[in-house]
Structures are given as structure tokens and as C-alpha cells.
Write an enzyme that holds these catalytic residues in place. Structure first.
Site, mmCIF file in Angstrom:
data_model
loop_
_atom_site.group_PDB
_atom_site.id
_atom_site.type_symbol
_atom_site.label_atom_id
_atom_site.label_comp_id
_atom_site.label_asym_id
_atom_site.label_seq_id
_atom_site.Cartn_x
_atom_site.Cartn_y
_atom_site.Cartn_z
ATOM 1 N N SER A 1 1.223 -1.702 -0.244
ATOM 2 C CA SER A 1 0.100 -0.036 0.181
ATOM 3 C C SER A 1 0.713 1.434 -0.118
ATOM 4 C CB SER A 1 -1.137 -0.075 1.086
ATOM 5 O OG SER A 1 -1.216 1.133 1.419
ATOM 6 N N TYR B 1 -2.158 -1.440 10.581
ATOM 7 C CA TYR B 1 -2.301 -1.534 8.696
ATOM 8 C C TYR B 1 -0.715 -1.076 8.334
ATOM 9 C CZ TYR B 1 -4.119 -1.721 3.931
ATOM 10 O OH TYR B 1 -4.249 -1.981 2.904
HETATM 11 N N1 LIG Z 1 -9.059 -0.878 -0.920
HETATM 12 C C1 LIG Z 1 -8.154 -0.222 -0.787
HETATM 13 O O1 LIG Z 1 -8.014 0.653 -0.949
HETATM 14 C C2 LIG Z 1 -6.539 -0.749 -0.722
HETATM 15 C C3 LIG Z 1 -5.257 0.490 -1.042
HETATM 16 C C4 LIG Z 1 -4.606 0.008 -0.634
HETATM 17 C C5 LIG Z 1 -3.587 -1.696 -0.491
HETATM 18 N N2 LIG Z 1 -4.868 -2.483 -0.321
HETATM 19 C C6 LIG Z 1 -4.531 -3.147 -0.394
HETATM 20 O O2 LIG Z 1 -5.103 -4.376 -1.275
HETATM 21 C C7 LIG Z 1 -5.099 -5.917 -1.097
HETATM 22 C C8 LIG Z 1 -6.704 -6.118 -1.458
HETATM 23 O O3 LIG Z 1 -7.309 -5.564 0.074
HETATM 24 P P1 LIG Z 1 -9.578 -4.972 -1.286
HETATM 25 O O4 LIG Z 1 -9.340 -3.701 -1.370
HETATM 26 O O5 LIG Z 1 -9.093 -5.604 -2.394
HETATM 27 O O6 LIG Z 1 -10.156 -5.460 0.284
HETATM 28 P P2 LIG Z 1 -11.301 -6.357 0.027
HETATM 29 O O7 LIG Z 1 -11.310 -6.461 1.409
HETATM 30 O O8 LIG Z 1 -12.372 -6.525 -1.477
HETATM 31 O O9 LIG Z 1 -10.767 -7.688 -0.522
HETATM 32 C C9 LIG Z 1 -9.882 -8.869 0.071
HETATM 33 C C10 LIG Z 1 -9.719 -10.118 -0.308
HETATM 34 O O10 LIG Z 1 -9.003 -11.306 0.710
HETATM 35 C C11 LIG Z 1 -9.479 -12.085 1.385
HETATM 36 N N3 LIG Z 1 -8.848 -12.789 2.705
HETATM 37 C C12 LIG Z 1 -8.695 -11.357 3.897
HETATM 38 N N4 LIG Z 1 -8.331 -12.285 4.711
HETATM 39 C C13 LIG Z 1 -8.064 -13.387 4.060
HETATM 40 C C14 LIG Z 1 -7.216 -14.554 5.006
HETATM 41 N N5 LIG Z 1 -6.900 -14.593 6.173
HETATM 42 N N6 LIG Z 1 -7.068 -15.577 4.426
HETATM 43 C C15 LIG Z 1 -7.664 -15.389 2.443
HETATM 44 N N7 LIG Z 1 -7.781 -14.702 2.120
HETATM 45 C C16 LIG Z 1 -8.165 -13.436 2.715
HETATM 46 C C17 LIG Z 1 -11.409 -11.339 1.974
HETATM 47 O O11 LIG Z 1 -11.934 -12.316 2.357
HETATM 48 C C18 LIG Z 1 -11.292 -10.437 1.104
HETATM 49 O O12 LIG Z 1 -12.039 -11.442 -0.765
HETATM 50 C C19 LIG Z 1 -5.371 -6.148 0.173
HETATM 51 O O13 LIG Z 1 -4.023 -6.667 0.684
HETATM 52 C C20 LIG Z 1 -5.115 -4.562 0.834
HETATM 53 O O14 LIG Z 1 -4.839 -4.343 2.254
HETATM 54 C C21 LIG Z 1 -6.274 -2.265 -0.673
#
Ligand SMILES: NC(=O)c1ccc[n+]([C@@H]2O[C@H](COP(=O)([O-])OP(=O)(O)OC[C@H]3O[C@@H](n4cnc5c(N)ncnc54)[C@H](O)[C@@H]3O)[C@@H](O)[C@H]2O)c1
Length: 245
Positions: A135, A148
Site C-alpha cells: 500500500s 495497517y
Molecule cells: N482498497 C484500498 O484502498 C487498498 C489500498 C491499498 C492496498 N490495499 C490492499 O489490497 C489488498 C486487497 O484489498 P481489497 O481492497 O481488494 O479488499 P477486499 O476486502 O475487497 O478484498 C480482500 C479479500 O481478501 C480476502 N482475505 C482477507 N483475509 C484473508 C485470509 N486470511 N485468507 C484468505 N483470504 C483473505 C477477503 O475475504 C477478501 O475477499 C489488501 O492487501 C489491501 O490491504 C487496498
């Protein structure tokens, strides 16, 4: 771009991972989609040749099982992660210790479990590529999201270290660093918990908007492909200029 490649995607039931599953399949990859949410099965059913495993990355045995079912591995997008505390912004002094432990368990230890299972499989297959989702908070501090931010800094450290270990084994390891992305992490949790953040998120990015999940997935696809054949240990911000400020 990923024709004939066997690639694991974690967190594939939602958001960035779901977008990646669709985009990587479109580029010709054969996928193993991993998520603790059973909805991952329906995602795989909708994509040609995709397999799924509804398991939790905090369980090292689960990843070993995934690799056993999908042995000729070419790549992995280690993307599953959680924000912690339901997306609430809480100072260190108020942040529950058990939420800190959950964030570290998934974002750091879970990704560690993935690397430990994937690296030998890639080596046995003659090399390959890994992309980890960090991130911009893996570079920057974040008031109210210290756990985080710390976990995503750790992803940068794991990425760079694994890249150095893999460099002579034809294994490239890179990270994508998204800014704010329109996924359930924000639209259903972070923005709901913090309406002020929702209002300010677009203008915080120099491009005046937040990302679509597909924009992060395209960067990951490029890093996984041979088009990035001399790129390793890199941390690629996909943040509309946020970290350039
Ligand atoms: N959305 C944002 O603004 C953002 C920004 C920077 C980084 N991220 C990162 O992007 C990645 C994806 O996030 P997203 O925004 O798509 O979120 P999201 O919540 O839409 O999707 C995350 C997915 O990961 C799965 N997951 C969580 N913990 C798990 C585990 N222990 N085992 C297996 N699956 C698991 C969840 O069930 C979900 O389907 C994450 O690492 C998040 O930290 C997101």
C-alpha cells in the site's frame, strides 16, 4: 501476456484480487484462486480453467495444500489483506491489541506463509514471479492506521528480501503499492466508518479520484509477465501521484 502461466491469486473473492482474476484469465493464465470467503468458488466457476481453494492464508498448511494441487507454479499475486478494526481510524493508544494481532497475522504472517510455500515451488519449476500487495501506507505513515501501515511496511521488507534471495534463482519478487481503491475495503467499511475520509479521499490524490481495482491488477499483471523480466525488488506505487507529494 500471461499465456500458459499457472498463477495463484490470494484474496480473489473481492476487490483487487477479483479484478486480477478476471484480468489475468483474459491474458491467458491458468489460475488457482484463494480466499477465505467461499464466494471464491463462484469466481473460479466463471473463468476458463480456473481452480479455487476456500482457505485462510494464516494457516500455513492450507497454502501447502494449494501448492500440492497446483504444483507447476509460474507466479503468485499475494494480495489478500485486511484493514483492521473494521476500517475505523483509531490512534495507537485506543487501537485494540487484538486488532493489531489480526492485522499482523493476515498481512504479514499470512503473506509470509504464502512466500514460504510458493518460493520452493517456483524454484522447482525453474523460476517465476511474485507480486505482493502492499500500500502507499507501506511507504507513508497513516494517523489512525498504525497497525495497517506497519504491516504494509513489513510487506515491502519481505518483498525486497525475497527478491534478493530469488535473484539468482530466476525468481522475481515485486510489490504494488495502491493508493485508495474503490473496493469493499473502502466502499463498505473504511468510508462507512469515516465519512470525512470518504469526502477527502479523491482530492487527496493529485489525479483527483481514487483507483479502480482493475488499475492495480493491470500493474500486477505486468510485473508478473516477462515484460518485466529485469524488474525485481521493486515497489510500484499505483496511486494517482499520492506519494509524489
Ligand atoms: N482498497 C484500498 O484502498 C487498498 C489500498 C491499498 C492496498 N490495499 C490492499 O489490497 C489488498 C486487497 O484489498 P481489497 O481492497 O481488494 O479488499 P477486499 O476486502 O475487497 O478484498 C480482500 C479479500 O481478501 C480476502 N482475505 C482477507 N483475509 C484473508 C485470509 N486470511 N485468507 C484468505 N483470504 C483473505 C477477503 O475475504 C477478501 O475477499 C489488501 O492487501 C489491501 O490491504 C487496498
Amino acid at each position: 501476456m500471461l499465456e500458459g502461466r499457472n498463477i495463484i491469486v490470494t484474496g480473489a473473492a473481492s476487490g483487487i484480487g477479483l479484478a486480477a482474476a478476471r484480468i489475468f484469465a483474459g491474458y491467458g493464465a491458468t489460475l488457482m484462486l484463494v480466499d477465505r470467503d467461499e464466494a471464491v468458488r463462484a469466481v473460479a466457476d466463471g473463468l476458463p480453467g480456473a481452480h479455487s481453494c476456500a482457505c485462510d492464508i494464516t494457516d500455513p498448511g492450507a497454502l501447502a495444500e494449494v501448492i500440492a494441487r497446483f504444483p507447476a507454479l509460474d507466479g503468485a499475486f499475494n494480495n489478500a489483506g485486511i484493514e483492521g478494526a473494521g476500517g475505523a481510524l483509531l490512534p495507537v493508544t485506543d487501537y485494540p491489541d487484538e486488532e493489531f494481532d489480526k492485522v499482523v497475522a493476515v498481512n504479514v504472517r499470512g503473506l509470509w506463509n504464502c512466500l514460504k510455500a510458493e518460493l520452493p515451488a517456483l524454484q522447482a519449476n525453474g523460476g517465476g514471479a511474485i507480486v505482493n500487495t502492499s500500500s502507499v501506507m507501506g511507504w507513508l505513515g497513516a494517523a489512525g492506521m498504525a497497525a495497517y501501515s506497519a504491516s504494509k511496511h513489513a510487506v515491502v521488507g519481505l518483498t525486497r528480501s525475497a527478491a534478493l534471495e530469488g535473484a539468482m534463482l530466476a525468481i522475481r519478487v515485486n510489490a504494488v503499492l495502491p493508493g485508495a481503491v474503490a473496493t469493499p475495503m473502502l466502499t463498505e467499511r473504511g468510508f462507512v466508518a469515516n465519512p470525512d475520509f470518504a469526502a477527502a479521499a479523491a482530492s487527496a490524490h493529485p489525479m483527483g479520484r481514487i483507483a479502480r481495482p482493475e488499475e492495480i491488477a493491470e500493474a500486477a499483471a505486468w510485473l508478473l509477465s516477462d515484460k518485466a523480466s529485469f524488474v525485481t525488488g521493486h515497489t510500484l506505487a499505483v496511486d494517482g501521484g499520492l506519494s509524489a507529494r
